[in-house]
Design an enzyme around this catalytic site. Sequence first.
Site, short mmCIF file in Angstrom:
data_model
loop_
_atom_site.label_atom_id
_atom_site.label_comp_id
_atom_site.label_asym_id
_atom_site.label_seq_id
_atom_site.Cartn_x
_atom_site.Cartn_y
_atom_site.Cartn_z
N CYS A 1 28.58 3.00 94.12
CA CYS A 1 27.17 2.70 93.87
C CYS A 1 26.38 3.64 94.79
CB CYS A 1 26.87 1.25 94.24
SG CYS A 1 25.12 0.81 94.17
N HIS B 1 24.66 4.76 86.72
CA HIS B 1 24.35 4.50 85.32
C HIS B 1 23.99 5.75 84.53
CE1 HIS B 1 24.35 0.40 86.63
NE2 HIS B 1 24.00 -0.05 85.44
N CYS C 1 23.03 8.27 90.36
CA CYS C 1 23.09 6.83 90.08
C CYS C 1 24.25 6.62 89.11
CB CYS C 1 21.77 6.38 89.45
SG CYS C 1 21.82 4.68 88.85
N TYR D 1 20.57 -3.20 92.61
CA TYR D 1 20.43 -2.97 94.05
C TYR D 1 19.31 -1.94 94.29
CZ TYR D 1 25.04 -5.06 95.30
OH TYR D 1 26.11 -5.89 95.53
N GLY D 2 19.07 -1.12 93.29
CA GLY D 2 18.20 0.04 93.46
C GLY D 2 16.75 -0.27 93.77
N ASP E 1 30.49 -1.95 92.94
CA ASP E 1 29.17 -1.47 92.53
C ASP E 1 28.28 -2.70 92.37
OD1 ASP E 1 27.08 0.15 91.50
OD2 ASP E 1 27.73 -0.22 89.45
N SER E 2 27.00 -2.44 92.19
CA SER E 2 26.07 -3.53 91.91
C SER E 2 26.32 -4.14 90.54
CB SER E 2 24.64 -2.99 91.96
OG SER E 2 24.52 -1.89 91.07
N GLU F 1 22.35 -0.05 80.68
CA GLU F 1 22.89 -1.41 80.58
C GLU F 1 22.78 -1.93 79.15
OE1 GLU F 1 23.88 -4.10 82.87
OE2 GLU F 1 24.42 -2.48 84.23
N1 DGL Z 1 24.65 1.19 91.02
C1 DGL Z 1 23.30 1.63 91.28
C2 DGL Z 1 23.32 3.03 91.85
O1 DGL Z 1 24.22 3.80 91.62
C3 DGL Z 1 22.45 1.60 90.03
C4 DGL Z 1 22.11 0.22 89.53
C5 DGL Z 1 21.35 -0.61 90.53
O2 DGL Z 1 20.15 -0.34 90.78
O3 DGL Z 1 21.94 -1.52 91.07
O4 DGL Z 1 22.41 3.40 92.55
#
Ligand code: DGL
Length: 271
Positions: free
Chosen positions: A73, A189, A187, A42-43, A10-11, A153
């Site tokens: 992710c 999170h 997502c 990453y988003g 994941d990011s 986070e």
């Molecule tokens: N892991 C990203 C997602 O599920 C969320 C966090 C990010 O923006 O990196 O889209």
Amino acid sequence: MSDAPIAIFDSGVGGLTVAAAIAKRLPNERLVYLGDTARLPYGTKSAETVTRYAVQATRALMRFEPKMIVIACNTASAVALPVLTAAYGSTPVVGVVEPGARAAVAASRGGTIAVIATEGTVRGGAYVRAIHALKPDAKVVQRACPLFVALAEEGWTDGPVPELAAEKYLKDIFASADSPDTLVLGCTHFPILVGPIAKAVGANVTLVDSAATTAREVETILDDRNLRRTGPNQKPTFLGTDAPERFARAGSLFLGSQIAPDQVELIDLAP
Ligand code: DGL
């Protein structure tokens, strides 16, 4: 081969919600989890950049000779799944978007589905395509909720701040009589913000998150290929690209169990 680990990335640490679901469903599997914490989020980045990062993460995980790669992710799944599948064809690559779409279509009674995700996932429209592939007449409403990533986070998962954010992002979508009956938490999170999100959308809306459905997909692939591990449970291996203490602190929230900073190996993904 069945003894080989399942590699997950994941990011950041949000994908640990997916790792937790896999560990729960498949407790005998060895898991290697990589969180690209140095480059989160990453988003908000372009598809090209996220694809490059996803390729680098996968390359780093290949040293563990995994039997499967899980892109935990949504943003990376949405843009990089075809590239990774083409590059690592002999190792199955699983993303979280299609399992999430399947769960949403199964849950929706009226066929109107809302998807909340990062800007990148919403921009790329991967959920819309995946839902329409299963149910062409579904009505899909999308909304980017980038602030949820920061709140999660930070560990601000309940109370007035996330409740206000959820209301601001979601209230209008769910205000009308023909509003969606299902909401995809698109997502990694967002599952830990389920309390404020549920409060904002009301009790009649089914919340779907792709963690459990992705774990089921992983199980199906292992069974189809006769790759299930039968050995005793093992602790997961954690890899991060920055700040092991923060990885451990925030990651424990998402995993639902304690991670110690010295359990996190710091790695560099730069080519
Ligand atoms: N892991 C990203 C997602 O599920 C969320 C966090 C990010 O923006 O990196 O889209």
